[in-house]
Write a protein that holds these residues in place. Structure first.
Motif, mmCIF file in Angstrom:
data_model
loop_
_atom_site.group_PDB
_atom_site.id
_atom_site.type_symbol
_atom_site.label_atom_id
_atom_site.label_comp_id
_atom_site.label_asym_id
_atom_site.label_seq_id
_atom_site.Cartn_x
_atom_site.Cartn_y
_atom_site.Cartn_z
ATOM 1 N N ASN A 541 27.237 34.897 34.444
ATOM 2 C CA ASN A 541 26.892 33.902 35.468
ATOM 3 C C ASN A 541 25.634 33.140 35.083
ATOM 4 O O ASN A 541 25.542 31.916 35.240
ATOM 5 C CB ASN A 541 26.691 34.576 36.824
ATOM 6 C CG ASN A 541 28.025 34.882 37.502
ATOM 7 O OD1 ASN A 541 29.047 34.330 37.079
ATOM 8 N ND2 ASN A 541 28.003 35.724 38.513
ATOM 9 N N ALA A 545 25.089 29.299 34.286
ATOM 10 C CA ALA A 545 24.144 28.489 35.047
ATOM 11 C C ALA A 545 23.238 27.662 34.118
ATOM 12 O O ALA A 545 22.890 26.529 34.439
ATOM 13 C CB ALA A 545 23.308 29.387 35.958
ATOM 14 N N ASP A 571 17.427 33.425 35.746
ATOM 15 C CA ASP A 571 17.702 32.295 34.849
ATOM 16 C C ASP A 571 16.992 31.067 35.374
ATOM 17 O O ASP A 571 16.474 31.078 36.476
ATOM 18 C CB ASP A 571 19.224 32.048 34.768
ATOM 19 C CG ASP A 571 19.791 31.671 36.100
ATOM 20 O OD1 ASP A 571 19.520 30.538 36.592
ATOM 21 O OD2 ASP A 571 20.519 32.526 36.713
ATOM 22 N N GLY A 575 20.202 27.203 40.234
ATOM 23 C CA GLY A 575 20.128 28.064 41.455
ATOM 24 C C GLY A 575 21.482 28.108 42.152
ATOM 25 O O GLY A 575 22.417 27.396 41.765
ATOM 26 N N SER A 589 34.604 33.234 46.331
ATOM 27 C CA SER A 589 33.603 32.192 46.545
ATOM 28 C C SER A 589 33.155 31.763 45.139
ATOM 29 O O SER A 589 32.432 32.489 44.476
ATOM 30 C CB SER A 589 32.409 32.743 47.327
ATOM 31 O OG SER A 589 32.850 33.370 48.481
ATOM 32 N N THR A 590 33.612 30.614 44.792
ATOM 33 C CA THR A 590 33.273 30.167 43.427
ATOM 34 C C THR A 590 33.033 28.667 43.394
ATOM 35 O O THR A 590 33.543 27.933 44.233
ATOM 36 C CB THR A 590 34.404 30.546 42.444
ATOM 37 O OG1 THR A 590 34.029 30.109 41.131
ATOM 38 C CG2 THR A 590 35.730 29.908 42.829
ATOM 39 N N SER A 591 32.191 28.261 42.463
ATOM 40 C CA SER A 591 31.946 26.824 42.307
ATOM 41 C C SER A 591 32.486 26.340 40.951
ATOM 42 O O SER A 591 32.257 25.217 40.554
ATOM 43 C CB SER A 591 30.433 26.566 42.429
ATOM 44 O OG SER A 591 29.747 27.279 41.414
ATOM 45 N N LYS A 592 33.176 27.278 40.242
ATOM 46 C CA LYS A 592 33.639 26.935 38.885
ATOM 47 C C LYS A 592 35.144 26.679 38.881
ATOM 48 O O LYS A 592 35.887 27.381 39.594
ATOM 49 C CB LYS A 592 33.332 28.100 37.932
ATOM 50 C CG LYS A 592 31.859 28.461 37.916
ATOM 51 C CD LYS A 592 31.625 29.776 37.214
ATOM 52 C CE LYS A 592 30.222 30.251 37.495
ATOM 53 N NZ LYS A 592 30.050 31.631 37.058
ATOM 54 N N GLY A 595 36.769 29.651 37.756
ATOM 55 C CA GLY A 595 36.179 30.882 38.351
ATOM 56 C C GLY A 595 37.132 31.557 39.332
ATOM 57 O O GLY A 595 38.024 30.924 39.908
ATOM 58 N N MET A 596 36.926 32.870 39.447
ATOM 59 C CA MET A 596 37.757 33.616 40.392
ATOM 60 C C MET A 596 36.976 34.000 41.650
ATOM 61 O O MET A 596 37.543 34.360 42.675
ATOM 62 C CB MET A 596 38.293 34.898 39.756
ATOM 63 C CG MET A 596 39.453 34.628 38.793
ATOM 64 S SD MET A 596 39.995 36.146 38.048
ATOM 65 C CE MET A 596 40.766 36.872 39.448
ATOM 66 N N GLY A 597 35.668 33.939 41.535
ATOM 67 C CA GLY A 597 34.841 34.307 42.706
ATOM 68 C C GLY A 597 34.938 35.784 43.021
ATOM 69 O O GLY A 597 34.815 36.195 44.166
ATOM 70 N N LEU A 600 30.794 38.821 41.517
ATOM 71 C CA LEU A 600 29.686 39.352 42.327
ATOM 72 C C LEU A 600 30.176 40.404 43.323
ATOM 73 O O LEU A 600 29.493 41.397 43.563
ATOM 74 C CB LEU A 600 28.977 38.209 43.063
ATOM 75 C CG LEU A 600 28.088 37.319 42.164
ATOM 76 C CD1 LEU A 600 27.455 36.192 42.982
ATOM 77 C CD2 LEU A 600 27.017 38.133 41.472
HETATM 78 P P1 ADP Z 1 32.832 33.227 39.211
HETATM 79 O O1 ADP Z 1 31.753 33.338 38.184
HETATM 80 O O2 ADP Z 1 34.168 33.513 38.743
HETATM 81 O O3 ADP Z 1 32.734 31.912 39.972
HETATM 82 P P2 ADP Z 1 31.101 35.081 40.600
HETATM 83 O O4 ADP Z 1 31.313 35.939 41.741
HETATM 84 O O5 ADP Z 1 30.575 35.721 39.404
HETATM 85 O O6 ADP Z 1 32.481 34.356 40.352
HETATM 86 O O7 ADP Z 1 30.143 33.965 41.030
HETATM 87 C C1 ADP Z 1 30.342 33.245 42.210
HETATM 88 C C2 ADP Z 1 29.587 31.958 42.228
HETATM 89 O O8 ADP Z 1 28.199 32.209 42.384
HETATM 90 C C3 ADP Z 1 29.663 31.106 41.028
HETATM 91 O O9 ADP Z 1 30.836 30.302 41.067
HETATM 92 C C4 ADP Z 1 28.399 30.279 41.101
HETATM 93 O O10 ADP Z 1 28.577 29.161 41.899
HETATM 94 C C5 ADP Z 1 27.427 31.206 41.771
HETATM 95 N N1 ADP Z 1 26.509 31.851 40.849
HETATM 96 C C6 ADP Z 1 26.587 33.091 40.385
HETATM 97 N N2 ADP Z 1 25.548 33.373 39.566
HETATM 98 C C7 ADP Z 1 24.811 32.223 39.538
HETATM 99 C C8 ADP Z 1 23.611 31.845 38.862
HETATM 100 N N3 ADP Z 1 22.945 32.713 38.018
HETATM 101 N N4 ADP Z 1 23.096 30.575 39.051
HETATM 102 C C9 ADP Z 1 23.775 29.725 39.910
HETATM 103 N N5 ADP Z 1 24.896 30.016 40.555
HETATM 104 C C10 ADP Z 1 25.424 31.262 40.358
#
Ligand code: ADP
Length: 635
Positions: A541, A545, A571, A575, A589-592, A595-597, A600
């Motif tokens: 992650n 980022a 990092d 953020g 919950s993902t912004s990618k 991504g699978m969300g 975490l």
């Molecule tokens: P994925 O990586 O598949 O999206 P994660 O659960 O690992 O699923 O992460 C969820 C979301 O949290 C990411 O899509 C991202 O938006 C945010 N995120 C996680 N780690 C960071 C980080 N170090 N900096 C910014 N955003 C992060």
């Protein structure tokens, strides 16, 4: 679960009937009637008993009074009886009668006068053989007996015949009743020369009697009243005389022209106008009598006593009405009190029974209500319990499903990583494999040329390279395996290195400054492979980022305080996106784009499994970015 309606116990349930039901009212009326009837009956009985008691008491008193009066009368009689006897022996009297000498008779007159005055006798007189009075104490008076003939009088005839006689009669001259006591007088030769007579009147005695509270009278053997406290009763009869007997008495002149009407005395039960009883009343009988000065028909106890030495009977009528009324009143009052107490006791008992019955009914109602409520409540609780159990079962099933899903997700996530990682690893392995190939070729050439040293050196390099390949594949194998779930002291440094090793290919292609700081040699309670998985997740992650940044930097810091160990991965990326921040640790919950969300979510789950926490906070103000902190129990 629905709350049971709040309620209070029915302390006074079902309004108690205060007014009487028609049946109860009829019962009360019947009881009152019965009580009235009983009261009347008891009062009657008591009155009768009082009657008897009064009769006994009055009889006793009357008996005593009668005895006293009889004794007085008898004393009076005895006193006078001696006189004719003594006079019969008197020589002056004998001589005077024998000689009929006027001088002696004159002297005798004086003597008799003096004697009469001295003894209280009414008249004393001497009668000659033929019944002619020759001397008398009342010789001076106009009603002198001297010269009167008494030959027809029973006392003269009796004395001449038997020596002495007694006779009660009305005086022929005086018209006053009295008792004539006579004694024959004999001369020296025993021949009768006359009779001496003493007349005793009971005027004084009768006057004394008149003052008594009780009417008294004396009757002769025929039942004719001789003496009486009531002057009007004299010569009346106790029971009506037969016409013949009355006529005979009238002719004898004993009682003058008396009619011998019956006394106004009748049995207690006889009515006012009833004919007089034929039978003389017995002693102790209760009678009704019309006594002057007293209420007509008043009740009296009749007491009769024989007067000794006579054929007379002494009668006394003792008033009994007041005594009876008094005793009756007292006894009835007592009976009433007893009855009243009994009624009160009965009423109290009945009331107490009624109350007890009412109370029992109330108690039964309360018990029934309670039982119903308890049953209802029990049923509710049972239902709630069943529901709870069903919910628990459902929840357990859901948890099981969730757990299974989580496991699957973890696995899926890992496989996703593996896919990504495999590409990098293939590239990573390609190089050593190519190098091994050329070293193998080199070793062959050295052996052909018998340069064993060179061959050994090449083979040693091959060995080192296979070791590296083995390490990479070993990591992958371990990563693909499911965690055992066992916790053990795990070196943090090893886990971090393992994770970095896995991320090696990516780290080499992406320009990023990795800064490692903090305490070294820390050990935590965890499972090595799964902790590595978490670290890989967080580092990936972070790499995502900071991707594309010139000054990309990732800090890995480890700190120990007390019994906890903190691993921070920070990092200087953009953020956490605000739209993600709120539901960061929720699945998907993902912004990618790819991504699978899940990363975490799974990471937090694994850390929680170790008894630790996974949190995030924004990075420093100057640097920005995100900081993820793993806190674990130190081992
Ligand atoms: P994925 O990586 O598949 O999206 P994660 O659960 O690992 O699923 O992460 C969820 C979301 O949290 C990411 O899509 C991202 O938006 C945010 N995120 C996680 N780690 C960071 C980080 N170090 N900096 C910014 N955003 C992060």
């Amino acid at each position: 679960m629905a709350q049971p309606p709040a309620s209070t116990l029915p302390v006074d349930p079902a309004p108690v009937r205060r007014s009487l039901s028609p049946r109860a009212a009829a019962g009360v009326a019947l009881a009152v009637l019965a009580m009235l009837a009983l009261t009347v009956a008891v009062l009657r009985l008591v009155e009768r008993a009082a009657h008897r008691e009064a009769a006994t008491a009055v009889t006793q008193r009357a008996q005593t009074a009668a005895q006293f009066n009889v004794a007085t009368l008898r004393r009076d009689l005895e006193k006078h009886r001696a006189l004719p006897f003594v006079l019969a022996q008197d020589p002056d009297l004998k001589t005077a009668l024998a000689t009929a000498d006027p001088q002696r008779l004159a002297a005798l007159n004086g003597k008799l006068e003096a004697l009469a005055a001295g003894t209280g006798a009414s008249v004393i007189y001497a009668v000659d053989r033929r019944g002619l009075a020759v001397a008398s104490s009342n010789w001076r008076g106009p009603d002198s007996f001297v010269g009167e003939n008494y030959a027809f009088r029973p006392y003269y005839q009796g004395a001449m015949a038997r020596g002495a006689a007694e006779h009660f009669a009305l005086g022929t001259i005086s018209r006053r009743p009295g008792l004539y006591l006579s004694h024959r007088i004999d001369d020296a030769g025993g021949h009768p020369v006359g009779v001496v007579v003493v007349k005793v009147e009971f005027f004084g005695l009768e006057q004394d009697w008149a003052h008594l509270a009780e009417p008294v009278f004396v009757t002769n053997s025929d039942g004719v009243v001789l003496l009486a406290s009531e002057p009007g009763w004299r010569f009346r009869s106790l029971v009506p005389l037969g016409e013949a007997a009355a006529e005979q008495l009238r002719r004898s002149l004993q009682f003058g022209d008396a009619t011998f009407a019956a006394l106004p005395i009748r049995p207690f039960s006889a009515t006012a106008g009833a004919a007089p009883a034929r039978r003389p009343p017995a002693s102790g009988d209760e009678m009704r009598a019309d006594v002057p000065g007293h209420p007509a028909g008043d009740s009296y106890i009749h007491v009769a006593l024989p007067v000794p030495s006579t054929h007379w009977t002494f009668h006394l009528l003792a008033p009994s009405r007041e005594e009876r009324a008094g005793i009756a009143a007292r006894m009835q009052a007592q009976a009433l009190v007893v009855l009243l107490l009994a009624y009160v006791a009965m009423a109290t008992a009945v009331y107490a029974r009624r109350r007890l019955r009412r109370h029992n009914a109330q108690q039964a109602a309360i018990r029934a209500e309670l039982t119903a409520r308890v049953q209802a409540r029990t049923a509710e609780l049972q239902a709630a319990n069943d529901q709870l159990r069903a919910e628990m079962e459902e929840r357990r099933q859901a948890e099981l499903r969730l757990h299974a899903a989580q496991e699957e997700l973890v696995q899926a996530n890992k496989l996703t990583f593996l896919g990504q990682i495999a590409a990098g690893v293939a590239h990573e392995i390609n190089q050593p494999v190519a190098a091994i190939r050329s070293y193998a070729d080199n070793a062959g050439s050295y052996l052909e040329r018998d340069e064993t040293e060179g061959a050994r050196s090449s083979l040693a390099r091959i060995g080192a390279l296979t070791e590296r390949i083995g390490a990479i594949t070993g990591q992958l194998r371990a990563f693909a395996r499911k965690g055992s779930g066992a916790r053990e002291p795990t070196p943090v440094d090893d886990a971090i290195e393992g994770a970095l090793l896995l991320l090696g290919p990516r780290l080499r292609t992406q320009t990023v400054a990795l800064v490692r700081s903090g305490d070294k040699g820390l050990r935590v309670q965890a499972e090595r492979l799964r902790l590595e998985q978490v670290l890989v997740n967080l580092l990936q992650n972070a790499l995502d980022a900071v991707a594309g940044r010139d000054d990309a930097q990732i800090d890995i810091a480890t700190h120990a305080d007390d019994a906890r160990v903190r691993i921070e991965i920070a990092d200087n990326g953009p953020g956490i996106a605000p739209e993600i921040a709120e539901r960061l640790f929720t699945p998907f919950s993902t912004s990618k784009p790819e991504g699978m969300g899940l990363g975490l979510v799974i990471s937090r789950d694994i850390v929680a499994d170790f008894g630790g926490t996974l949190d995030t906070r924004p990075g420093s103000e100057s640097g920005g970015g995100a900081v993820f902190t793993i806190t674990l129990n130190s081992a």
